[in-house]
Design a protein around this motif. Structure first.
Motif: not given
Length: 412
Positions: A277-292
């Motif tokens: 905080w504060p939220q930094p600049i993000v060039s690329f964000y990748f997130s796999p979610c396994f809840l199914r």
């Protein structure tokens, strides 16, 4: 009340409130709340940026302790007083709860986090709680633990209590411009750079991925029993890109690890700055979610990719993709910098492209967190990287044209 400057935060003015808890009384008969609770009044009207730092010793027989943020109505000694937030540390269960109480009734409890449990009996602890407009941010031992969305107006905050089997408690309050405060062990570590590897060869002239690109660590070897308990990097992982090793076209970030047996999600972020905080600049964000659901196939994860620019998330795409990521399975993730996009590979298979929202060489921190074991994070690329030439301005082009007219023999 005692004012001082803390040596670990140079230049930060703090107000310290000290109390030694009577640990022996915890083993006696339960006493009334009036004898167990002592209050720490919040100085001034609470506003965003107000930060609380708690430091103390966890007793060797500790089962639990709690930090209460009380309202004006909660400052009277009672068992059902209003609480904006209670942070409860339950050592036998190895998790930290967050909840609120209004008019004697508790809300739904929150206990999940990206961060593994950091508290141990007989050792000191260090917690930071930051008040913002939308939520409380909580960090443990220098690592961001989670956030708690306000369920009551934060302006109701009046006092703070620490209760339970802990001693030598010190509470510091001050205002900050960024969060969290980094301790020595939680500072970013430099990411090593490997040159002219098999991955580099593919990046330069390879076309057939399966035949020409062999990842350095064999997945079969990584999945063997002898590697199951292999020492891993601590999470969350903050890797720092050195000035000569920034991400440019022709370089790639390779990440090796293993998905935990009962995963929920993990994430990889290329960002500018290490703060939460504060939220930094993000060039690329990748997130796999396994809840199914029960009908989904194993390995078919919900993949999120996006960027954060100008105060908002952009180019957000969420899709369910069939990947080779499996609970308990080893993986090699390679994120390649192309001319205008990132290309992400999982175990030698290209998964997707993500168009640049900002130049990748602006990235200086790689943030990895979640339900994985992390073994290696490296940058790969050739020593001969072509530097992009700066485009000439209109004035420079005009001067160049004028010189050619004045002296036709001059070569610009």
């Amino acid at each position: 009340m005692e004012s001082k400057f803390m040596s670990v935060y140079p230049g930060a003015g703090t107000v310290a409130l000290r109390r030694i808890m009577d640990a022996m009384s915890l083993f006696y008969e339960k006493r009334s709340a009036a004898h167990r609770r002592k209050h720490f009044k919040v100085i001034q009207c609470p506003r965003p940026g107000l930060c609380f730092v708690f430091h103390g010793m966890i007793l060797s027989a500790c089962e639990h302790f709690a930090i209460d943020f009380l309202t004006k109505q909660g400052c009277e000694i009672c068992e059902d007083c209003d609480l904006l937030l209670q942070i409860g540390s339950r050592l036998p269960q190895n998790y930290i709860t967050r909840n609120s109480r209004l008019r004697g009734k508790w809300g739904p409890e929150e206990n999940s986090s990206y961060l593994t449990f950091q508290l141990n009996r007989g050792k000191s602890f260090w917690m930071q709680v930051l008040l913002t407009e939308e939520c409380f941010f909580i960090s443990v031992n220098g690592y961001h633990f989670g956030k708690y969305i306000h369920r009551m107006p934060y302006r109701w905050l009046e006092a703070v209590d620490v209760l339970g089997e802990v001693s030598d408690i010190v509470i510091d309050t001050y205002h900050v411009s960024e969060y969290p405060i980094r301790l020595t062990h939680s500072l970013p570590r430099p990411i090593p750079h490997l040159y002219d590897t098999a991955v580099t060869k593919f990046l330069q002239d390879g076309e057939n991925l399966e035949s020409e690109w062999m990842v350095l660590s064999s997945l079969a070897n990584m999945s063997s029993k002898k590697n199951f308990y292999k020492s891993c990097l601590p999470l969350p992982f903050y890797g720092k890109l050195l000035e000569d090793d920034v991400l440019v076209e022709g370089r790639a970030l390779r990440i090796e690890g293993r998905v935990r047996l009962m995963p929920q999600r993990f994430s990889i972020a290329f960002q500018k700055g290490q703060e939460i905080w504060p939220q930094p600049i993000v060039s690329f964000y990748f997130s796999p979610c396994f809840l199914r659901s029960r009908h989904d196939k194993v390995g078919k994860a919900i993949i999120t990719r996006r960027a954060y620019l100008n105060g908002e998330w952009v180019n957000c795409t969420v899709s369910r993709l069939n990947t080779s990521l499996r609970p308990g399975g080893a993986f090699v993730i390679v994120i390649v910098c192309r001319d205008s996009y990132y290309e992400l590979f999982v175990n030698n298979k290209s998964l997707f492209h993500f168009k640049y929202q900002m130049k990748p060489d602006c990235v200086d921190i790689v943030n990895i967190r979640g339900d994985i074991k992390l073994w290696e994070v490296v940058i790969e690329g050739s020593k001969m990287i072509k530097k992009q030439q700066r485009a000439r301005t209109a004035m420079e082009r005009a001067i160049s044209a004028w010189k050619r007219i004045e002296d036709p023999q001059l070569k610009i």
